[in-house]
Design an enzyme around this catalytic site. Structure first.
Site, PDB file in Angstrom:
ATOM      1  N   TYR A  18       0.830  -1.198   0.000  1.00  0.00           N
ATOM      2  CA  TYR A  18       0.000   0.000   0.000  1.00  0.00           C
ATOM      3  C   TYR A  18       0.871   1.257   0.000  1.00  0.00           C
ATOM      4  CZ  TYR A  18      -3.966   3.019   1.158  1.00  0.00           C
ATOM      5  OH  TYR A  18      -4.934   3.993   1.130  1.00  0.00           O
ATOM      6  N   HIS A  22       1.310   4.067  -3.123  1.00  0.00           N
ATOM      7  CA  HIS A  22       1.009   5.486  -2.904  1.00  0.00           C
ATOM      8  C   HIS A  22       2.260   6.360  -3.034  1.00  0.00           C
ATOM      9  CE1 HIS A  22      -2.920   4.062  -1.706  1.00  0.00           C
ATOM     10  NE2 HIS A  22      -3.325   5.322  -1.821  1.00  0.00           N
ATOM     11  N   TYR A  41      -4.100  15.594   1.156  1.00  0.00           N
ATOM     12  CA  TYR A  41      -4.685  14.258   1.279  1.00  0.00           C
ATOM     13  C   TYR A  41      -3.691  13.425   2.089  1.00  0.00           C
ATOM     14  CZ  TYR A  41      -7.312  10.116  -0.482  1.00  0.00           C
ATOM     15  OH  TYR A  41      -8.078   8.992  -0.608  1.00  0.00           O
ATOM     16  N   TRP A  76      -7.210   3.108 -11.021  1.00  0.00           N
ATOM     17  CA  TRP A  76      -6.544   3.068  -9.713  1.00  0.00           C
ATOM     18  C   TRP A  76      -7.237   2.070  -8.793  1.00  0.00           C
ATOM     19  CZ3 TRP A  76      -2.052   4.382  -7.653  1.00  0.00           C
ATOM     20  CH2 TRP A  76      -1.927   4.411  -6.270  1.00  0.00           C
ATOM     21  N   TRP A  77      -8.564   2.115  -8.772  1.00  0.00           N
ATOM     22  CA  TRP A  77      -9.308   1.177  -7.933  1.00  0.00           C
ATOM     23  C   TRP A  77      -8.972  -0.265  -8.290  1.00  0.00           C
ATOM     24  CZ3 TRP A  77     -14.883   3.575  -8.341  1.00  0.00           C
ATOM     25  CH2 TRP A  77     -14.940   4.724  -7.542  1.00  0.00           C
TER      26      TRP A  77
END
Length: 104
Positions: A18, A22, A41, A76-77
Site C-alpha cells: 500500500y 502510494h 490528502y 486506480w481502484w
C-alpha cells in the site's frame, strides 16, 4: 475549504504494498485530484485493526470520493483491489466520518 475524513480497510500484510503504490502515485491521478479541489490528502494506518484513516482538504463541494466515473480513478481502484476491502466495482469500501472536534 472543507475537511473530509473517511476510513477504509487494508488487507492484512499489505502495508508495504500500500505504501509503495502510494509513494509511486500516478501523476495523472495526482493532477486529477488537484484539479478537483483536493489540496491535501493524508492516509494513516492503524496496524492493529488494518483500518486506514483518510483526511482531505477540499475546495468546493466534492472530494476524491466524487470521481467514481473517471477512468483514471477506476483504473486506480482496479490496481488497489487486491490489497484492500472493495465494493463489487472495485471502489474502496469507504465510510465517511463525522467531524466532532476541530481546533484551527
Amino acid at each position: 475549504m472543507q475537511r473530509l475524513a473517511f476510513k477504509m480497510k487494508l488487507n492484512k500484510g499489505q502495508k508495504e504494498a500500500y505504501k509503495k503504490r502510494h509513494n509511486e502515485l500516478w501523476p495523472e491521478l495526482k493532477q486529477l485530484l488537484k484539479e478537483n479541489g483536493v489540496s491535501e490528502y493524508s492516509i494513516f494506518l492503524d496496524e492493529e485493526t488494518s483500518t486506514l484513516f483518510a483526511f482531505q482538504k477540499v475546495s468546493g463541494d466534492g472530494g476524491s470520493q466524487d470521481l467514481a466515473d473517471n477512468p483514471i480513478v477506476q483504473k486506480w481502484w482496479a490496481f488497489m483491489a487486491d490489497i484492500m476491502e472493495v465494493n463489487p466495482d472495485n471502489s474502496p469500501i469507504s465510510i465517511p466520518l463525522e467531524e466532532v472536534f476541530y481546533m484551527p
